[in-house]
Design a protein around this motif. Structure first.
Motif: not given
Ligand SMILES: Cc1cc2nc3c(=O)[nH]c(=O)nc-3n(C[C@H](O)[C@H](O)[C@H](O)COP(=O)(O)O)c2cc1C
Length: 216
Positions: A53-64, A100-104
Motif C-alpha cells: 500500500v502506497k496510498k496515504k489514505e489507506t495507510i491512515e485508515k489502517m493506522a486509525s 510512505p509504504v506499508c505492506m501486509g
C-alpha cells in the motif's frame, strides 16, 4: 559479498520508525518481495501473499483502526496495573501512519502429510491430539512468513531503505484485512512499514555466550 560485508549487513540493519517523505520505487519493492520468496518455507508450499500500500489514505485508515483498538484496550480497567507501559504503547500504536509504504503479509495455513494423519485421529486419540498440539505450538505458516519477512528486511536495508516489522497491528486484524481486501483463506500475520530512513537508531544485542549453549 565476503563474510565481513555480510556481518555488516546483518548487524547494520535496524528497525526504522521515522521516514523521509520520498517515494519508494515499485521496482525496489517488487525486487524485495521476490528475494523474500526465496526464504526457506515449510514444504516449499509458499503460502504467502504480500499486499503493498502506497496510498496515504489507506495507510491512515489502517493506522486509525489500530489506534482505536489500542485506545479501547488502554481504557479497560484491567489496564490500570500497567498504566504507564500501556500508555506508552497506546501513544506509539499508530506511528506507521507516516510510512510512505506499508505492506501486509498474509499466510495460508499449512498442513503437512503428518498433520493430515493427526487431524484425522485427534478426536479419539489422545496421543495424536497431543502431537498435533506440539505442531500447532510452532506453526509452520507463521515461521515461513517470518523467514520471508526477515529476508525482506535485510534486502530493504541493503537497498538503503529502512523498515520495521509490525505485529501489534494484528489487534485490528479484522479491520486491516477488510481494508487490504485480504486474499481468501489467508491470515494477516504482520505489516511491514518501509521508506527511506529518517533516523539512525542504535541497538545492542546480548553477548552470544549468554544465549548459546553447546551440548556435547
Ligand atoms: C515478530 C516481531 C514483531 C514486532 N512487532 C513490532 C511492533 O508491533 N511494533 C514495533 O514498533 N516494532 C516491532 N518489532 C520490531 C522490534 O521492536 C525490533 O526488531 C527490536 O526492538 C530489535 O530492534 P532492531 O530491529 O532495530 O534490531 C517487531 C519485531 C519482530 C521480529
Amino acid at each position: 559479498m565476503n563474510a565481513q560485508e555480510l556481518d555488516m549487513l546483518i548487524k547494520g540493519r535496524r528497525s526504522i520508525r521515522q521516514w523521509k517523505k520520498e517515494d519508494v520505487p515499485d521496482e525496489l519493492l517488487k525486487k524485495a518481495v521476490e528475494m523474500a520468496t526465496w526464504a526457506p518455507n515449510g514444504g516449499n508450499y509458499q503460502g504467502w501473499r504480500f499486499v503493498v500500500v502506497k496510498k496515504k489514505e489507506t495507510i491512515e485508515k489502517m493506522a486509525s483502526a489500530v489506534q482505536s483498538v489500542a485506545d479501547k484496550i488502554a481504557s479497560w480497567p484491567e489496564a490500570m496495573p500497567w498504566q504507564e507501559d500501556v500508555n506508552r504503547y497506546q501513544k506509539n500504536a499508530s506511528f506507521f501512519r507516516n510510512a510512505p509504504v506499508c505492506m501486509g503479509v498474509f499466510m495460508s495455513g499449512y498442513q503437512s502429510p503428518m498433520d493430515k494423519v493427526l487431524v484425522a485421529r485427534e478426536s479419539f486419540d489422545r496421543e495424536a491430539k497431543e502431537i498435533l498440539g506440539f505442531r500447532r505450538s510452532a506453526p509452520t505458516a507463521i515461521q515461513s512468513g517470518a523467514a520471508a519477512v526477515t529476508t525482506m528486511l535485510l534486502v530493504f536495508h541493503q537497498m538503503g531503505l529502512g523498515a520495521v516489522w509490525l505485529v501489534s497491528p494484528i489487534q485490528a486484524k479484522r479491520e486491516i484485512e477488510a481494508i487490504l481486501k485480504a486474499p481468501p483463506n489467508m491470515d494477516l500475520i504482520c505489516l511491514i512499514a518501509v521508506g527511506y530512513p529518517g533516523e539512525s537508531p542504535q541497538r545492542e544485542r546480548k553477548p552470544v555466550d549468554q544465549v548459546l549453549e553447546f551440548l556435547y
